[in-house]
Enzyme design. Structure first.
Site, PDB file in Angstrom:
ATOM      1  CG  HIS A  18      -1.874  -1.033   1.399  1.00  0.00           C
ATOM      2  ND1 HIS A  18      -1.917  -1.851   2.504  1.00  0.00           N
ATOM      3  CD2 HIS A  18      -2.880  -1.445   0.587  1.00  0.00           C
ATOM      4  CE1 HIS A  18      -2.906  -2.711   2.376  1.00  0.00           C
ATOM      5  NE2 HIS A  18      -3.505  -2.499   1.214  1.00  0.00           N
ATOM      6  CE  LYS A  42     -13.576  -6.520   1.537  1.00  0.00           C
ATOM      7  NZ  LYS A  42     -12.260  -6.557   0.979  1.00  0.00           N
ATOM      8  NE  ARG A  96      -2.180  -8.249  -3.642  1.00  0.00           N
ATOM      9  CZ  ARG A  96      -3.023  -8.649  -2.744  1.00  0.00           C
ATOM     10  NH1 ARG A  96      -2.694  -8.609  -1.479  1.00  0.00           N
ATOM     11  NH2 ARG A  96      -4.208  -9.111  -3.060  1.00  0.00           N
ATOM     12  CB  SER A 134      -4.109  -6.695   4.717  1.00  0.00           C
ATOM     13  OG  SER A 134      -3.710  -5.431   4.270  1.00  0.00           O
TER      14      SER A 134
END
Length: 164
Positions: A18, A42, A96, A134
């Site tokens: 990030h 979430k 990514r 994460s």
């Protein structure tokens, strides 16, 4: 005229991936709004106010980023509405790997349908940070592993406290 970009995400927690996106975006824009999602669909480890604190500590305390160029906020409306509020037509998204692309492509298309003035800019983190997520960082901490290569000192401290 100030060029503002919106960088939305969960940042649960913020990682060097990030941070790479933020660092690169600061070369392209006058101001970056790091928008921490507050949508409750979430299962977050940290509440939105905690994630804002983590992002601010990582960026401003650990890395000494310029506070005048970055604003960290919590948000729950559509990202396109956030763009209107901050007079931005740019949404930043990090990529990514190829596996991220399909979801991000669909998201960019939906945002464009909601507001055809919005452009999504994809930025890749540096090669050494492209594997970081994460989710993996949280899993490694939970299993008492070393995450120094994945996030900042203050983030590590808060993650360890959360799992103790």
């Amino acid at each position: 005229m100030n060029k503002v970009a919106i960088y939305p995400g969960t940042f649960d927690p913020i990682t060097f991936g990030h941070i790479d996106v933020i660092k690169k975006s600061l070369k392209l824009f006058d101001k970056v709004v790091v928008a921490v999602s507050d949508v409750n669909d979430k299962n977050y480890l940290f509440q939105s106010d905690e994630r804002i604190e983590i992002v601010e500590k990582a960026l401003f305390k650990d890395l000494k980023f310029n506070k005048k160029k970055i604003t960290v906020i919590s948000f729950s409306p559509l990202t396109t509405d956030l763009c209107k509020k901050y007079k931005s037509n740019i949404i930043l998204r990090g990529l990514r790997a190829v596996s991220d692309f399909e979801y991000e492509f669909q998201l960019a298309g939906m945002n464009r349908k909601l507001n055809n003035n919005i452009e999504t800019l994809f930025l890749m983190s540096d090669v050494e940070n492209q594997i970081i997520s994460s989710r993996f960082v949280k899993e490694i901490v939970k299993l008492k592993g070393d995450i120094k290569k994945f996030t900042t000192k203050s983030t590590i401290k808060l993650l360890k406290e959360k799992y103790e």
